[in-house]
Design a protein around this motif. Sequence first.
Motif, mmCIF file in Angstrom:
data_model
loop_
_atom_site.group_PDB
_atom_site.id
_atom_site.type_symbol
_atom_site.label_atom_id
_atom_site.label_comp_id
_atom_site.label_asym_id
_atom_site.label_seq_id
_atom_site.Cartn_x
_atom_site.Cartn_y
_atom_site.Cartn_z
ATOM 1 N N UNK A 82 37.428 48.603 28.399
ATOM 2 C CA UNK A 82 38.831 48.776 28.787
ATOM 3 C C UNK A 82 38.960 49.781 29.935
ATOM 4 N N UNK A 83 38.237 50.880 29.840
ATOM 5 C CA UNK A 83 38.289 51.888 30.899
ATOM 6 C C UNK A 83 37.720 51.356 32.210
ATOM 7 N N UNK A 84 36.655 50.586 32.126
ATOM 8 C CA UNK A 84 36.075 50.002 33.338
ATOM 9 C C UNK A 84 37.055 49.032 33.982
ATOM 10 N N UNK A 85 37.751 48.239 33.167
ATOM 11 C CA UNK A 85 38.730 47.291 33.698
ATOM 12 C C UNK A 85 39.887 48.035 34.372
ATOM 13 N N UNK A 86 40.392 49.079 33.724
ATOM 14 C CA UNK A 86 41.458 49.882 34.324
ATOM 15 C C UNK A 86 41.006 50.493 35.642
ATOM 16 N N UNK A 87 39.775 50.956 35.680
ATOM 17 C CA UNK A 87 39.214 51.565 36.885
ATOM 18 C C UNK A 87 39.178 50.550 38.032
ATOM 19 N N UNK A 88 38.769 49.331 37.735
ATOM 20 C CA UNK A 88 38.719 48.279 38.757
ATOM 21 C C UNK A 88 40.117 47.954 39.270
ATOM 22 N N UNK A 89 41.087 47.884 38.374
ATOM 23 C CA UNK A 89 42.473 47.602 38.785
ATOM 24 C C UNK A 89 42.982 48.707 39.701
ATOM 25 N N UNK A 90 42.714 49.956 39.341
ATOM 26 C CA UNK A 90 43.159 51.082 40.165
ATOM 27 C C UNK A 90 42.483 51.077 41.534
ATOM 28 N N UNK A 91 41.218 50.704 41.592
ATOM 29 C CA UNK A 91 40.519 50.612 42.872
ATOM 30 C C UNK A 91 41.174 49.568 43.761
ATOM 31 N N UNK A 92 41.492 48.405 43.188
ATOM 32 C CA UNK A 92 42.137 47.338 43.962
ATOM 33 C C UNK A 92 43.513 47.777 44.443
ATOM 34 N N UNK A 93 44.269 48.446 43.571
ATOM 35 C CA UNK A 93 45.598 48.915 43.951
ATOM 36 C C UNK A 93 45.495 49.952 45.064
ATOM 37 N N UNK A 94 44.550 50.848 44.968
ATOM 38 C CA UNK A 94 44.368 51.862 46.001
ATOM 39 C C UNK A 94 44.013 51.206 47.329
ATOM 40 N N UNK A 95 43.185 50.192 47.278
ATOM 41 C CA UNK A 95 42.779 49.473 48.489
ATOM 42 C C UNK A 95 43.991 48.795 49.132
ATOM 43 N N UNK A 96 44.833 48.197 48.317
ATOM 44 C CA UNK A 96 46.029 47.512 48.836
ATOM 45 C C UNK A 96 46.984 48.503 49.482
ATOM 46 N N UNK A 97 47.219 49.635 48.833
ATOM 47 C CA UNK A 97 48.191 50.601 49.350
ATOM 48 C C UNK A 97 47.671 51.423 50.526
ATOM 49 N N UNK A 98 46.365 51.492 50.695
ATOM 50 C CA UNK A 98 45.826 52.286 51.807
ATOM 51 C C UNK A 98 45.530 51.449 53.037
ATOM 52 N N UNK A 99 45.692 50.139 52.985
ATOM 53 C CA UNK A 99 45.466 49.305 54.163
ATOM 54 C C UNK A 99 46.586 49.559 55.177
ATOM 55 N N UNK A 100 46.193 49.507 56.408
ATOM 56 C CA UNK A 100 47.190 49.688 57.462
ATOM 57 C C UNK A 100 48.021 48.413 57.573
ATOM 58 N N UNK A 101 49.297 48.612 57.734
ATOM 59 C CA UNK A 101 50.175 47.466 57.890
ATOM 60 C C UNK A 101 50.181 47.061 59.350
ATOM 61 N N UNK A 102 50.073 45.762 59.612
ATOM 62 C CA UNK A 102 50.042 45.277 60.991
ATOM 63 C C UNK A 102 51.337 44.634 61.374
#
Length: 102
Positions: A82-102
């Motif tokens: 469960x913790x590993x799954x949550x960690x993966x979700x947070x990584x994906x969310x961080x990646x989405x929010x830190x991408x530069x908007x074009x």
Amino acid sequence: MAKNQRTYAPEFREYVSKLIVQDGRKLVDVSNELDIPYNTLQKWVGGYRKRLRDAEKANQNQLLSASEYRKLYEEERKKLLDLQEENEILKKAMHIFTQEKK
């Protein structure tokens, strides 16, 4: 006539017993060094060894059975997944929010 009997503190008895049991000192040597009768030391050491055995048995009784261990293992494994799954979700969310908007 009454014999001269000395009384010894329980801490002292345990200390002397540890000298013999754990340090490997000989009963005869300790008896001569401390001027304590050999039979008295035998009783102290016998009582100390019995307490050690009883403590060991108590620890063994607290060990888990195979089924209890398996249940505990499965619970911990599920928590980890469960913790590993949550960690993966947070990584994906961080990646989405830190991408530069074009």
